[in-house]
Design an enzyme around this catalytic site. Sequence first.
Site, PDB file in Angstrom:
ATOM      1  N   GLU A  60       0.812  -1.217   0.000  1.00 35.06           N
ATOM      2  CA  GLU A  60       0.000   0.000   0.000  1.00 35.06           C
ATOM      3  C   GLU A  60       0.847   1.270   0.000  1.00 35.06           C
ATOM      4  O   GLU A  60       0.492   2.268  -0.646  1.00 35.06           O
ATOM      5  CB  GLU A  60      -0.943  -0.015   1.208  1.00 35.06           C
ATOM      6  CG  GLU A  60      -2.082  -1.014   1.102  1.00 35.06           C
ATOM      7  CD  GLU A  60      -1.672  -2.435   1.421  1.00 35.06           C
ATOM      8  OE1 GLU A  60      -2.492  -3.353   1.216  1.00 35.06           O
ATOM      9  OE2 GLU A  60      -0.529  -2.634   1.905  1.00 35.06           O
ATOM     10  N   ALA A  84     -10.208  -0.610   3.887  1.00 33.96           N
ATOM     11  CA  ALA A  84      -9.721   0.545   4.638  1.00 33.96           C
ATOM     12  C   ALA A  84      -8.770   0.128   5.751  1.00 33.96           C
ATOM     13  O   ALA A  84      -7.880   0.898   6.139  1.00 33.96           O
ATOM     14  CB  ALA A  84     -10.902   1.326   5.218  1.00 33.96           C
ATOM     15  N   TYR A  86      -6.349  -1.720   5.585  1.00 26.85           N
ATOM     16  CA  TYR A  86      -4.989  -1.869   5.071  1.00 26.85           C
ATOM     17  C   TYR A  86      -4.410  -0.557   4.540  1.00 26.85           C
ATOM     18  O   TYR A  86      -3.398  -0.562   3.842  1.00 26.85           O
ATOM     19  CB  TYR A  86      -4.967  -2.935   3.972  1.00 26.85           C
ATOM     20  CG  TYR A  86      -5.390  -4.296   4.463  1.00 26.85           C
ATOM     21  CD1 TYR A  86      -4.905  -4.794   5.671  1.00 26.85           C
ATOM     22  CD2 TYR A  86      -6.285  -5.071   3.744  1.00 26.85           C
ATOM     23  CE1 TYR A  86      -5.292  -6.043   6.139  1.00 26.85           C
ATOM     24  CE2 TYR A  86      -6.679  -6.320   4.205  1.00 26.85           C
ATOM     25  CZ  TYR A  86      -6.183  -6.799   5.398  1.00 26.85           C
ATOM     26  OH  TYR A  86      -6.575  -8.034   5.862  1.00 26.85           O
ATOM     27  N   PRO A  89      -0.372   1.245   6.155  1.00 22.48           N
ATOM     28  CA  PRO A  89       0.996   1.273   5.615  1.00 22.48           C
ATOM     29  C   PRO A  89       1.229   2.418   4.638  1.00 22.48           C
ATOM     30  O   PRO A  89       2.379   2.800   4.405  1.00 22.48           O
ATOM     31  CB  PRO A  89       1.122  -0.089   4.920  1.00 22.48           C
ATOM     32  CG  PRO A  89       0.158  -0.964   5.633  1.00 22.48           C
ATOM     33  CD  PRO A  89      -0.998  -0.078   5.970  1.00 22.48           C
ATOM     34  N   HIS A 129     -11.007  -6.385   8.356  1.00 22.80           N
ATOM     35  CA  HIS A 129     -11.723  -6.077   7.118  1.00 22.80           C
ATOM     36  C   HIS A 129     -12.985  -5.268   7.385  1.00 22.80           C
ATOM     37  O   HIS A 129     -13.890  -5.255   6.552  1.00 22.80           O
ATOM     38  CB  HIS A 129     -12.118  -7.364   6.380  1.00 22.80           C
ATOM     39  CG  HIS A 129     -10.963  -8.192   5.924  1.00 22.80           C
ATOM     40  ND1 HIS A 129     -10.303  -9.051   6.758  1.00 22.80           N
ATOM     41  CD2 HIS A 129     -10.351  -8.282   4.720  1.00 22.80           C
ATOM     42  CE1 HIS A 129      -9.328  -9.657   6.096  1.00 22.80           C
ATOM     43  NE2 HIS A 129      -9.333  -9.202   4.853  1.00 22.80           N
TER      44      HIS A 129
END
Length: 337
Positions: A60, A84, A86, A89, A129
Site C-alpha cells: 500500500e 480501509a 490496510y 501502511p 476487514h
Amino acid sequence: MSRMNMIQAINSALDTMMGRDEKVVIFGEDVGYFGGVFRCTAGLQKKYGKRRCFDAPIAEGGILGTAVGMGVYGLRPVVEIQFADYIYPAFDQLVSEAARLRYRSAGGFTAPLTVRTPCGGGIFGGQTHSQSPEAIFTHVCGLKTVMPSNPYDAKGLLIAAIEDDDPVVFFEPKRIYNGPFDGHHDKPLTPWSKHELGEVPDDYYRIELGKAKTVREGDALTVLAYGTMVHVVLAAVIESGIDAEVIDLRSLLPLDLDAIVASVSKTGRCVVVHEATRTCGFGAELVSLIQENCFYYLKSPIARVTGWDTPYPHAFEWDYFPGPKRVAKALHKAMED
C-alpha cells in the site's frame, strides 16, 4: 438513467472519467484483470488497456507513493486500497507527501489523486476487514474525506473527487455496496427517493464536495449521519415516530457547516450517528461545532450513537453496529430532555 447499485455506480464513474480524460489512470491490488475484489473496476482494463488500468503489488505504501508521483507528473491517479483496514501502511505517503504537497511547494505542485477504499462492517470480515477510520483522515490538513450513502451520490461525488486538484480519500461503505436497506440486516429498503433506489444517470454529472443533503425534513430534532448510517437513521425515525430532520453529510471534509447550523438552529435538538468507535470519532467534532455555533438554540444535550469502544467484534458485529432500536432510543431521550 439506469438502475445501479453502488458498485455499478462507482464503476460507471470510473468509466465516465477514463473516457473523458486520458490522464485518469486506475491501479491497485487485483483491480485490473480481476476487476477488484468487489468488482468496482470490472471491465475497465479490457476497455482502456493495461497502461491505464493495472494491478499493483500488495504494497500500500508503494501504491500511494507511486500515485503521488503520478499526480505531480500531471496524471490523475485513482488507486484502490482493497480494505480501509490496510490503508495504514500508506498513511505516511498520504499525510507527509500528498496532503502537504500544495503547501510545501507554495502552490507549485498538487497531488490530484483519489484513494478509493471499502470501509465498515457488514460482511463478517472481522477486525482486519471492517474498520471505519474516517476520523483519522479528517484530522489531516490537505486531505478531503468523502463517504456516500447511495449509488447516485457515489457516482457524482467520485467524479468530483477525481476532478479535484487535491488528494481525496473516498470511503465506500461495503455494507450497502449491493443495494440500500432500511437498517436491519434482514429487511429491504423502504423507498424514500428514486436516487436511493439506484436511479443513476449514465452520463457525466458531479456533486460538489462539501455539500450535505437533507434526506428527510422535520421540525422536532436533527439527526446527522453519513454512509450506511443514513439508512439506519431513516429506519429509526420511522420506528420512533418522531418528526426528525435527517441530514446526510456526504462529505466530512470539507464539511457543510452551514446546513448543519441551519437545521439545528431550527429544531433545537441534535443526535449524531456513525458506525466508527465513539472516542475521538467524527461525531465528537460535530458535537463541538454544534455547541460552538448553536448553543443558544439547543433545548437538550447533543447525543451520539456510535460503535462501541472495542476491537471490532467478528461474531457480534450486528450488536456492535448502531441499529434502529438504539438510535430510536436516543431520539426519544433527546426529546425528553
